[in-house]
Scaffold this active site. Structure first.
Site, short mmCIF file in Angstrom:
data_model
loop_
_atom_site.label_atom_id
_atom_site.label_comp_id
_atom_site.label_asym_id
_atom_site.label_seq_id
_atom_site.Cartn_x
_atom_site.Cartn_y
_atom_site.Cartn_z
N ARG A 9 47.90 39.02 41.05
CA ARG A 9 47.42 38.15 42.14
C ARG A 9 48.18 36.83 42.17
O ARG A 9 48.32 36.21 43.22
CB ARG A 9 45.92 37.92 42.02
CG ARG A 9 45.45 37.30 40.72
CD ARG A 9 43.95 37.08 40.73
NE ARG A 9 43.44 36.69 39.44
CZ ARG A 9 42.46 35.81 39.26
NH1 ARG A 9 41.89 35.23 40.29
NH2 ARG A 9 42.04 35.52 38.05
N SER A 35 40.47 32.98 44.41
CA SER A 35 40.60 34.18 43.58
C SER A 35 41.81 35.01 43.94
O SER A 35 42.49 35.54 43.06
CB SER A 35 39.33 35.04 43.71
OG SER A 35 38.19 34.29 43.37
N GLU A 56 34.61 39.61 56.66
CA GLU A 56 35.87 40.35 56.55
C GLU A 56 36.21 41.09 57.84
O GLU A 56 37.38 41.23 58.22
CB GLU A 56 35.80 41.36 55.40
CG GLU A 56 35.59 40.72 54.03
CD GLU A 56 34.14 40.29 53.76
OE1 GLU A 56 33.23 40.72 54.50
OE2 GLU A 56 33.92 39.51 52.82
N PHE A 81 35.95 44.31 49.14
CA PHE A 81 35.43 43.77 50.39
C PHE A 81 36.33 44.07 51.58
O PHE A 81 35.89 44.01 52.72
CB PHE A 81 35.18 42.27 50.26
CG PHE A 81 34.24 41.91 49.13
CD1 PHE A 81 33.12 42.69 48.87
CD2 PHE A 81 34.48 40.81 48.33
CE1 PHE A 81 32.27 42.38 47.82
CE2 PHE A 81 33.62 40.49 47.28
CZ PHE A 81 32.51 41.27 47.01
N HIS A 106 41.69 41.90 42.76
CA HIS A 106 40.62 42.36 41.87
C HIS A 106 40.35 43.86 42.02
O HIS A 106 39.22 44.33 41.95
CB HIS A 106 39.33 41.57 42.10
CG HIS A 106 39.43 40.11 41.77
ND1 HIS A 106 40.39 39.29 42.32
CD2 HIS A 106 38.71 39.32 40.94
CE1 HIS A 106 40.25 38.05 41.85
NE2 HIS A 106 39.25 38.05 41.01
N ASP A 114 32.59 42.09 36.11
CA ASP A 114 31.76 41.99 37.32
C ASP A 114 30.98 43.28 37.57
O ASP A 114 30.00 43.29 38.30
CB ASP A 114 32.62 41.66 38.54
CG ASP A 114 32.81 40.14 38.70
OD1 ASP A 114 32.02 39.39 38.11
OD2 ASP A 114 33.75 39.74 39.41
N ARG A 164 43.03 41.36 39.02
CA ARG A 164 42.54 40.07 38.57
C ARG A 164 43.18 39.63 37.26
O ARG A 164 43.59 38.49 37.10
CB ARG A 164 41.02 40.14 38.38
CG ARG A 164 40.41 38.88 37.79
CD ARG A 164 38.92 39.05 37.50
NE ARG A 164 38.31 37.79 37.10
CZ ARG A 164 38.35 37.28 35.88
NH1 ARG A 164 38.98 37.94 34.92
NH2 ARG A 164 37.79 36.13 35.60
#
Lengths: 311, 272
Positions: A9, A35, A56, A81, A106, A114, A164
């Site tokens: 990322r 992020s 989104e 997402f 991620h 998570d 991530r």
């Protein structure tokens, strides 16, 4: 030798920043710019950064509207997402072939603690079904940066999955070898080939090292572009090695393993084994724990090769 | 600028085209085409800055038909203004035709947005409006939404975001014909006070009779206000307007007339 560790990322964030000189490049965020790493672009180019809030579906189509007016939008959020906007991606971006570039950060179980709701393991599969869409899943920050920068010349939409957490950097000094649509050979061997993407490329290289100690020499390929698949390279290694293992931090259904086997079954069938998440969801755990829990780490890849050779 | 009588005559001709298209295809969406057509006639006739000779002119105003199933209405006005030819209308829903079932920019000149899935056009319009601002252009984005369509949640994502970004160059026309696919909107999903909802989101709101040409023209003037809020015209319309048996009849949301019904429609629309 110490291996440099970095997150893909960050490669994405660096690429956007370098693309900022192009006045047509705009960045879209859905409250996760810190992020996904688009925040660096926001800081330098606030006029060309558009906050879409936590929305989104709207973000994707705002991107479509901008692309239809000559801009080059880069929209990012977590991989999971992006999936909320799948139909927007299908009908509003892919169908009219508008060059909106979506980045899902991620991705995969590697994202870790998570838990399963955040671990997209189907993104590569779903975006691969869309005509016009290029699907990328780079393995390190260097290749992520270079591939992202190449997207501005694509003139069609794309989906890029980043991760991530940090992973070994494989392309320092090898920047020239990176090109959308071209797999890269990282190790050469005749006994079998491991075709991997993302976080599992370095796992595949570890597996290859382990196997080499046993006298088994395998080819390892980084297939950073899932679509369009580098079919010529797949055919070459299928002919040369005769046995293929695919490896990805993604469902075994429909991702890289799906793409490679779909191609080979019609063109040059060889014995195969797909390493991936076996049609289940993840759970909370550290990255390494997840790879071990789900059978994705180097020992599992090496064992898959042994089994293929003994079958 | 065309007179009101001239615009009304264009609308009558467009209604004939709409019924023709749906009758020839024996499929399609006449109801929502007939409810929107007076507004489209006024918009294209008096306001929209577009060039039929250069449909992809970069600095044109954008018109986004988000309720893309009401495509016969759009094809009728595109033919009136010469974006497509009269004979192209026979290609409605026909393989390889310019007039795809739902408006599609890939197939039809003058179409800016490839529609078909409800709730998408406002977001696209927002992107168009942002692009205009980044370009330093005064061009406008106009988005036609249906009332059933605003049941889609993503419409409200866009409604919120457009106000946040102060897009005074984004204009919605809401075709409130009160009927959706299965039944009356009030049976499917009551939306209560629609103007209040848009006001609460921070939009400039004006309510008009969507079949009264002088009210429509006033509404289009209202959209030209220069403050930084996006604008919405809430048009009260009648689904199937102009063809007696289609008016306010949920059956004609997505159905074609038979021979007898077609003959009656033509008679009512003044075709000898």
């Amino acid at each position: 030798m110490m291996v440099r560790m970095a997150a893909t990322r960050d490669g994405y964030g660096d690429a956007l920043l370098e693309l900022g000189g192009n006045q047509r490049v705009v960045v879209l965020e859905a409250d996760l710019g810190k992020s996904t790493k688009s925040l660096h672009f926001r800081k330098q180019f606030p006029q060309r950064t558009i906050s879409c809030g936590i929305g989104e579906q709207n973000m994707f189509l705002v991107g479509a509207g901008l692309a239809a007016s000559g801009y080059i939008p880069f929209a990012s959020t977590f991989a999971i997402f992006t999936e909320r906007g799948f139909e927007q991606m299908r009908n509003g971006i892919a169908r009219p072939n508008l060059a909106v570039h979506v980045c899902g950060s991620h991705g995969g179980t590697h994202t870790g603690t998570d838990g399963s709701s955040a671990q997209s393991i189907e993104d590569l599969a779903i975006y691969r079904t869309l005509p016009n869409v290029t699907v990328l899943h780079p393995c390190d920050d260097v290749s992520t940066k270079i591939l992202t920068k190449q997207l501005v010349h694509l003139n069609s939409p794309s989906y890029t999955r980043t991760a991530r957490n940090k992973s070994p950097v494989l392309y320092d000094g090898r920047e020239d070898e990176i090109e959308i649509g071209k797999g890269v050979i990282h190790r050469d061997g005749n006994d079998a080939a491991i075709i991997a993407c993302g976080i599992l490329v370095s796992e595949a290289l570890q597996a290859a090292q382990e196997l080499s100690l046993e006298g088994i020499e395998v080819t390892v390929i980084d297939m950073h572009t899932i679509k369009p698949l580098d079919e010529a390279l797949v055919l070459d290694v299928a002919k040369k090695c005769g046995k293929i293992v695919t490896a990805e931090d993604h469902s075994i259904i429909g991702g890289l393993g799906g793409a490679v086997s779909e191609y080979l079954i019609e063109n040059y069938p060889v014995p195969m084994k797909r390493i991936g998440v076996a049609d289940r969801f993840g759970e909370s755990g550290e990255s390494e724990e997840m790879l071990n829990l789900l059978g994705l780490s180097a020992p599992f890849i090496a064992e898959a090769v042994r089994k293929l050779l003994n079958s | 600028m065309s007179s009101i009588a001239e615009l009304e005559e264009v609308a009558r001709k467009c209604r004939v085209r709409i019924v023709d298209m749906v009758y020839n295809a024996q499929a399609g969406h006449p109801g929502g085409s007939l409810s929107e057509i007076d507004i489209l006639v006024a918009l294209y006739g008096t306001t929209l800055r577009v060039d039929p000779k250069n449909p992809s002119w970069e600095d044109r105003d954008r018109f986004i038909l988000s309720k893309g199933h009401a495509s016969p209405g759009m094809y009728a006005i595109l033919a009136e203004h010469g974006f497509i030819q009269e004979h192209d209308l026979t290609s409605y829903r026909v393989l390889g035709g310019k007039c795809q079932g739902h408006v599609d920019a890939k197939w039809c000149p003058g179409v800016d947005f490839s529609a078909g899935s409800l709730g998408m056009g406002l977001s696209f319009g927002m992107g168009s409006a942002l692009a205009a601002r980044l370009d330093g252009s005064q061009r406008q984005a106009y988005v036609m939404l249906g009332d059933g369509e605003i049941q889609e949640g993503s419409v409200w994502e866009a409604a919120m975001a457009a106000v946040h970004h102060e897009l005074g160059n984004l204009n919605v026309i809401l075709d409130c014909n009160g009927i959706q696919n299965d039944d009356f909107c009030d049976e499917q999903m009551r939306m209560f006070d629609i103007p209040k909802k848009w006001e609460a989101f921070g939009w400039n709101v004006k309510i008009i009779d969507g079949h009264n040409m002088s009210e429509i023209l006033e509404g289009l003037e209202f959209l030209k206000n220069s403050n930084q809020k996006p604008n919405i015209l809430i048009a009260r319309t009648v689904k199937g307007k102009g063809v007696s048996y289609m008016e306010n009849n949920p059956s004609f949301h997505g159905a074609a007339p038979n021979d007898e019904q077609y003959a009656l429609a033509m008679k009512e629309l003044g075709v000898a």
